[in-house]
Design an enzyme around this catalytic site. Sequence first.
Site, PDB file in Angstrom:
ATOM      1  N   TYR A  72       0.848  -1.228   0.002  1.00 23.47           N
ATOM      2  CA  TYR A  72       0.377  -0.427  -0.114  1.00 23.47           C
ATOM      3  C   TYR A  72       1.129   1.534   0.418  1.00 23.47           C
ATOM      4  O   TYR A  72       0.402   2.426  -0.183  1.00 23.47           O
ATOM      5  CB  TYR A  72      -1.515   0.016   1.323  1.00 23.47           C
ATOM      6  CG  TYR A  72      -1.870  -0.823   1.265  1.00 23.47           C
ATOM      7  CD1 TYR A  72      -2.635  -0.718   0.158  1.00 23.47           C
ATOM      8  CD2 TYR A  72      -2.078  -2.050   2.080  1.00 23.47           C
ATOM      9  CE1 TYR A  72      -3.735  -2.167   0.234  1.00 23.47           C
ATOM     10  CE2 TYR A  72      -2.588  -3.344   1.988  1.00 23.47           C
ATOM     11  CZ  TYR A  72      -3.529  -3.168   1.530  1.00 23.47           C
ATOM     12  OH  TYR A  72      -4.647  -4.154   1.010  1.00 23.47           O
ATOM     13  N   HIS A  76      -7.837   2.708  -6.077  1.00 23.33           N
ATOM     14  CA  HIS A  76      -7.505   1.190  -5.155  1.00 23.33           C
ATOM     15  C   HIS A  76      -6.073   1.470  -5.547  1.00 23.33           C
ATOM     16  O   HIS A  76      -5.474   1.406  -6.607  1.00 23.33           O
ATOM     17  CB  HIS A  76      -8.105  -0.633  -5.354  1.00 23.33           C
ATOM     18  CG  HIS A  76      -8.731  -0.463  -5.459  1.00 23.33           C
ATOM     19  ND1 HIS A  76      -9.703  -0.833  -4.306  1.00 23.33           N
ATOM     20  CD2 HIS A  76     -10.532  -0.414  -6.408  1.00 23.33           C
ATOM     21  CE1 HIS A  76     -10.682  -1.199  -4.458  1.00 23.33           C
ATOM     22  NE2 HIS A  76     -11.001  -0.239  -5.747  1.00 23.33           N
TER      23      HIS A  76
HETATM   24  O1  CA2 Z   1      -5.350  -1.890  -2.557  1.00 21.12           O
HETATM   25  C1  CA2 Z   1      -6.445  -1.372  -2.387  1.00 21.12           C
HETATM   26  O2  CA2 Z   1      -6.881   0.257  -1.726  1.00 21.12           O
HETATM   27  C2  CA2 Z   1      -7.405  -1.817  -0.944  1.00 21.12           C
HETATM   28  O3  CA2 Z   1      -8.778  -1.235  -1.368  1.00 21.12           O
HETATM   29  C3  CA2 Z   1      -7.236  -1.001  -0.122  1.00 21.12           C
HETATM   30  C4  CA2 Z   1      -8.394  -2.504   0.976  1.00 21.12           C
HETATM   31  C5  CA2 Z   1      -8.145  -3.919  -0.137  1.00 21.12           C
HETATM   32  O4  CA2 Z   1      -9.358  -4.588   1.243  1.00 21.12           O
HETATM   33  C6  CA2 Z   1      -8.496  -4.271  -1.068  1.00 21.12           C
HETATM   34  O5  CA2 Z   1      -8.784  -5.358  -1.441  1.00 21.12           O
HETATM   35  C7  CA2 Z   1      -7.796  -3.093  -1.415  1.00 21.12           C
HETATM   36  C8  CA2 Z   1      -7.867  -2.608   1.907  1.00 21.12           C
HETATM   37  C9  CA2 Z   1      -6.526  -1.565   2.864  1.00 21.12           C
HETATM   38  C10 CA2 Z   1      -6.310  -1.747   3.473  1.00 21.12           C
HETATM   39  O6  CA2 Z   1      -5.310  -1.324   4.762  1.00 21.12           O
HETATM   40  C11 CA2 Z   1      -3.678  -1.439   4.934  1.00 21.12           C
HETATM   41  C12 CA2 Z   1      -3.186  -0.386   5.557  1.00 21.12           C
HETATM   42  C13 CA2 Z   1      -2.621  -0.991   6.298  1.00 21.12           C
HETATM   43  C14 CA2 Z   1      -1.484  -1.355   6.970  1.00 21.12           C
HETATM   44  C15 CA2 Z   1      -3.035  -2.483   6.609  1.00 21.12           C
HETATM   45  C16 CA2 Z   1      -4.374  -2.413   6.371  1.00 21.12           C
END
Ligand code: CA2
Length: 148
Positions: free
Chosen positions: A22, A99
């Site tokens: 991310y 995303h």
């Molecule tokens: O890629 C993306 O932006 C997502 O929307 C992020 C979501 C995921 O469930 C989608 O499939 C794709 C998850 C966000 C979680 O963010 C975190 C950030 C840092 C640490 C843990 C989770």
Amino acid sequence: MRFLLLNGPNLDLLGAREPEIYGSATLAHIEAELSAAAAELGVELRCVQSNHEGDLIDALHRARTDCDGVIINPAGYGHTSVALRDALIATDLPAAEVHLSNLARRESFRHHTLTADVAIGQICGFGADGYHLALTALTRHVRARRTP
Ligand code: CA2
């Protein structure tokens, strides 16, 4: 012109974990940079993040009456929430879905979102740059449809 920037569950943890997926920017940093870019374009940005489905829906209901577009990263709810999809439709506003990660390169349950087909378009895989691409595209989309 005003846009709602809506970020879903767990995105408040950006920068703290999984930077290889991310990126290392925090959500506060992304929101500040995007707000500055929006101001340059003459757009006001309302930034909302929530881990709660109902709060995300409430933010969309409010945007319905006082925003001109929505930039949305629905996060995990994008894959599961019919209610969020319904609320996005109910805004009757143009939306850009973002995303950070490339969904097509991830688990199959992330390949489809319930919000993508009700958005104008989806940008994924470009990290935080995706929000800037969405801002530019949505601004151009809305301006092109305005009567002079
Ligand atoms: O890629 C993306 O932006 C997502 O929307 C992020 C979501 C995921 O469930 C989608 O499939 C794709 C998850 C966000 C979680 O963010 C975190 C950030 C840092 C640490 C843990 C989770």
